[in-house]
Design a protein around this motif. Structure first.
Motif, mmCIF file in Angstrom:
data_model
loop_
_atom_site.group_PDB
_atom_site.id
_atom_site.type_symbol
_atom_site.label_atom_id
_atom_site.label_comp_id
_atom_site.label_asym_id
_atom_site.label_seq_id
_atom_site.Cartn_x
_atom_site.Cartn_y
_atom_site.Cartn_z
ATOM 1 N N MET A 7 0.811 -1.212 0.000
ATOM 2 C CA MET A 7 0.000 0.000 0.000
ATOM 3 C C MET A 7 0.851 1.270 0.000
ATOM 4 O O MET A 7 1.945 1.307 0.570
ATOM 5 N N ASN A 8 0.309 2.307 -0.640
ATOM 6 C CA ASN A 8 0.926 3.627 -0.541
ATOM 7 C C ASN A 8 0.771 4.181 0.870
ATOM 8 O O ASN A 8 1.637 4.886 1.376
ATOM 9 N N SER A 9 -0.344 3.870 1.491
ATOM 10 C CA SER A 9 -0.613 4.286 2.866
ATOM 11 C C SER A 9 -1.410 3.188 3.549
ATOM 12 O O SER A 9 -2.450 2.751 3.033
ATOM 13 N N THR A 10 -0.946 2.714 4.702
ATOM 14 C CA THR A 10 -1.637 1.636 5.405
ATOM 15 C C THR A 10 -3.032 2.058 5.853
ATOM 16 O O THR A 10 -3.895 1.212 6.092
ATOM 17 N N GLU A 11 -3.278 3.357 5.963
ATOM 18 C CA GLU A 11 -4.590 3.828 6.406
ATOM 19 C C GLU A 11 -5.687 3.532 5.376
ATOM 20 O O GLU A 11 -6.872 3.547 5.710
ATOM 21 N N LEU A 12 -5.287 3.241 4.134
ATOM 22 C CA LEU A 12 -6.274 2.982 3.088
ATOM 23 C C LEU A 12 -6.761 1.538 3.073
ATOM 24 O O LEU A 12 -7.767 1.226 2.435
ATOM 25 N N LEU A 13 -6.048 0.636 3.773
ATOM 26 C CA LEU A 13 -6.381 -0.785 3.705
ATOM 27 C C LEU A 13 -7.815 -1.097 4.136
ATOM 28 O O LEU A 13 -8.514 -1.856 3.450
ATOM 29 N N PRO A 14 -8.334 -0.529 5.251
ATOM 30 C CA PRO A 14 -9.706 -0.880 5.662
ATOM 31 C C PRO A 14 -10.776 -0.510 4.639
ATOM 32 O O PRO A 14 -11.867 -1.083 4.649
ATOM 33 N N ASP A 15 -10.476 0.454 3.764
ATOM 34 C CA ASP A 15 -11.472 0.892 2.784
ATOM 35 C C ASP A 15 -11.501 0.028 1.521
ATOM 36 O O ASP A 15 -12.449 0.120 0.731
ATOM 37 N N LEU A 16 -10.474 -0.807 1.329
ATOM 38 C CA LEU A 16 -10.374 -1.562 0.076
ATOM 39 C C LEU A 16 -11.552 -2.513 -0.161
ATOM 40 O O LEU A 16 -12.115 -2.533 -1.272
ATOM 41 N N PRO A 17 -11.946 -3.331 0.813
ATOM 42 C CA PRO A 17 -13.062 -4.262 0.534
ATOM 43 C C PRO A 17 -14.323 -3.551 0.056
ATOM 44 O O PRO A 17 -14.988 -4.022 -0.877
ATOM 45 N N GLU A 18 -14.646 -2.415 0.681
ATOM 46 C CA GLU A 18 -15.853 -1.705 0.284
ATOM 47 C C GLU A 18 -15.723 -1.116 -1.113
ATOM 48 O O GLU A 18 -16.687 -1.111 -1.890
ATOM 49 N N ARG A 19 -14.544 -0.651 -1.466
ATOM 50 C CA ARG A 19 -14.337 -0.062 -2.781
ATOM 51 C C ARG A 19 -14.486 -1.106 -3.885
ATOM 52 O O ARG A 19 -14.905 -0.791 -4.999
ATOM 53 N N LEU A 20 -14.163 -2.344 -3.561
ATOM 54 C CA LEU A 20 -14.246 -3.402 -4.567
ATOM 55 C C LEU A 20 -15.672 -3.889 -4.786
ATOM 56 O O LEU A 20 -15.976 -4.495 -5.822
ATOM 57 N N ARG A 21 -16.568 -3.658 -3.843
ATOM 58 C CA ARG A 21 -17.907 -4.238 -3.906
ATOM 59 C C ARG A 21 -18.684 -3.808 -5.149
ATOM 60 O O ARG A 21 -19.447 -4.590 -5.715
ATOM 61 N N TRP B 252 -7.032 -10.464 3.925
ATOM 62 C CA TRP B 252 -6.166 -9.384 3.456
ATOM 63 C C TRP B 252 -4.867 -9.406 4.248
ATOM 64 O O TRP B 252 -4.887 -9.516 5.477
ATOM 65 N N ILE B 253 -3.745 -9.294 3.540
ATOM 66 C CA ILE B 253 -2.432 -9.275 4.191
ATOM 67 C C ILE B 253 -1.641 -8.095 3.642
ATOM 68 O O ILE B 253 -1.469 -7.965 2.423
ATOM 69 N N LEU B 254 -1.195 -7.241 4.540
ATOM 70 C CA LEU B 254 -0.361 -6.094 4.151
ATOM 71 C C LEU B 254 1.101 -6.522 4.179
ATOM 72 O O LEU B 254 1.594 -7.036 5.195
#
Length: 465
Positions: free
Chosen positions: A409-423, A435-437
């Protein structure tokens, strides 16, 4: 082969063949839709105008599909749950008119399938890098599969309990087997079945499940165990089934019939009979009467019994080719004069039983759905917050394989938003469950992603957690 679809529908007209949905409503809808699709065909300057069916209601789906098909339209089946990405691919392949349904009450849309023949049906299947493609079948190829099924199980009338989607070959073929053979079809959402809302099907019926569904029903216990025992066979396919699940099913005396097949072959081409399963067999069974399976090495030469190679299918049920394999639409491929070389690796034993041991491609099968990691990775990278990504399939008794995304990730703060963005971009079955960072992904000296190393890395990280 057999009766034409139009003749078959006339012969069965007004039969009380549906359980769950109203047979009377089905025939009423079919009677209303046939002249609609006949008029549509007459109005379009095409030998076989296309109709894309994306209807979520199973009764309306069946009525629309059979009405359009029997009137000589080329039917294109679509998953109603496809997201924007999949719809964009459909637009490139068959150009559906989403703004102009053939009938306002039905999710059936005019589309372009230039050069198709009357009576053809395009059934969706996976493709390279996750691109949608369609296996092009005809009434004849599907009829061959139906007769092979009836002969393999020694039944005249097929009664089926369907909880699988009708836009998949696994669900569609259940309906067609019943329609052709004079049987009864129970249609029910799987979620309703899990509440023990059993529908009444004549004795000796067939239930089709993917491994995750059977595992859930066994875990629920109660009335499900005697209910499952009451079927002629519980057809189990779509994904590898874990040994623990199969052993539990045998212990519960569930008449499981392990199956092997695909969209291109009009569903199953090899099936283990329930009595063989209950005796301890764990193969995919013997080929159906209309099928010949051979195992070839990398040079295309037949291998002796017991040796692992590529599974090749020869059958008159094979698809005529693919629509969209080139990524631009159009019929490509052939009628497989030398057989269909699958992605699967396996062997035949001295009893003629097929054993599938793995796949030669990167395809992941999760919950009975084909998933190609390259597609999910491309969507992840397109979000802008992901620098690098790799999707792997972790072994899982429940799903066959569980999707796991390793991301840089460019920023670890964005990880929680990824699943919703993919829906909104992908179908639900393509969404990673794990999910594994990571700071970097393993790559070869040539810069190519090393999927085996990525899978090992994911398993190591999860084991250490």
């Amino acid at each position: 082969m057999g009766q034409p679809l139009k003749t078959l529908l006339q012969r069965r007209w007004d039969d009380d063949w549906l359980v769950g949905p109203s047979s009377r409503s089905f025939w009423l809808h079919l009677g209303q839709l046939i002249p609609v699709f006949a008029a549509y065909r007459a109005s379009v300057d095409s030998y076989s105008p296309g109709v894309l069916i994306a209807e979520s209601d199973p009764l309306l789906f069946l009525a629309a599909c059979l009405a359009a098909w029997s009137e000589g339209c080329t039917v294109v089946l679509a998953n109603p749950g496809w997201g924007d990405r999949e719809r964009q691919q459909l637009q490139a392949l068959v150009r559906p008119r989403w703004d102009a349904p053939v009938c306002p009450e039905i999710q059936g849309y005019p589309c372009q399938v230039v050069g198709s023949q009357p009576g053809q049906i395009l059934i969706p299947t996976g493709g390279s890098s996750g691109q949608i493609k369609f296996a092009v079948h005809s009434w004849d190829t599907l009829s061959v599969s139906i007769e092979g099924f009836r002969s393999h199980f020694g039944v005249k009338a097929v009664h089926a309990y369907c909880v699988l989607p009708l836009f998949h070959v696994s669900g569609l073929m259940q309906a067609l087997r019943v329609l052709v053979s004079g049987g009864c079809l129970a249609l029910q959402p799987y979620s309703d079945l899990k509440r023990e809302n059993y529908l009444s099907l004549p004795p000796g019926g067939f239930l089709s499940l993917v491994p995750t569904q059977l595992q859930a029903l066994l875990a629920l216990g109660g009335g499900f165990i005697p209910w499952l025992r009451g079927f002629r066979a519980v057809l189990l396919g779509g994904a590898p089934a874990g040994r623990s699940l199969l052993d539990a099913a045998q212990a519960a005396q569930i008449p499981v019939a392990l199956t092997y097949g695909m969209t291109e072959s009009a569903a199953q081409v090899a099936t283990l009979l329930p009595e063989e399963f209950l005796a301890g067999h764990r193969s995919s069974g013997r080929p159906l009467p209309h099928v010949k399976i051979t195992i070839l090495n990398d040079q295309g030469q037949p291998l002796p019994l017991g040796q692992v190679g590529r599974v090749v299918i020869r059958a008159r049920s094979l698809a005529l080719g693919y629509w969209g394999f080139s990524g631009k639409g159009g019929l490509v491929g052939s009628a497989h004069p030398t057989g269909l070389a699958t992605d699967d690796m396996g062997y035949l034993d001295d009893g003629g039983y097929l054993h599938v041991v793995g796949r030669s491609s990167s395809k992941i099968i999760t919950g009975g759905e084909n998933v190609f990691p390259e597609e999910i990775e491309a969507v992840l990278l397109a979000t802008g917050g992901v620098k690098d990504a790799c999707v792997v399939g972790l072994p899982c008794d429940r799903w066959g394989e569980r999707l796991c995304a390793l991301v840089v990730m460019n920023s670890t703060e964005l990880l929680p938003d990824l699943p919703e963005r993919l829906r909104s971009l992908l179908a639900p079955y393509k969404l990673p469950k794990q999910w594994i960072l990571v700071s970097a992904l393993p790559r070869t000296a040539q810069g190519k992603l090393s999927r085996p190393q990525a899978l090992a890395l994911a398993q190591w990280i999860l084991a250490m957690a």
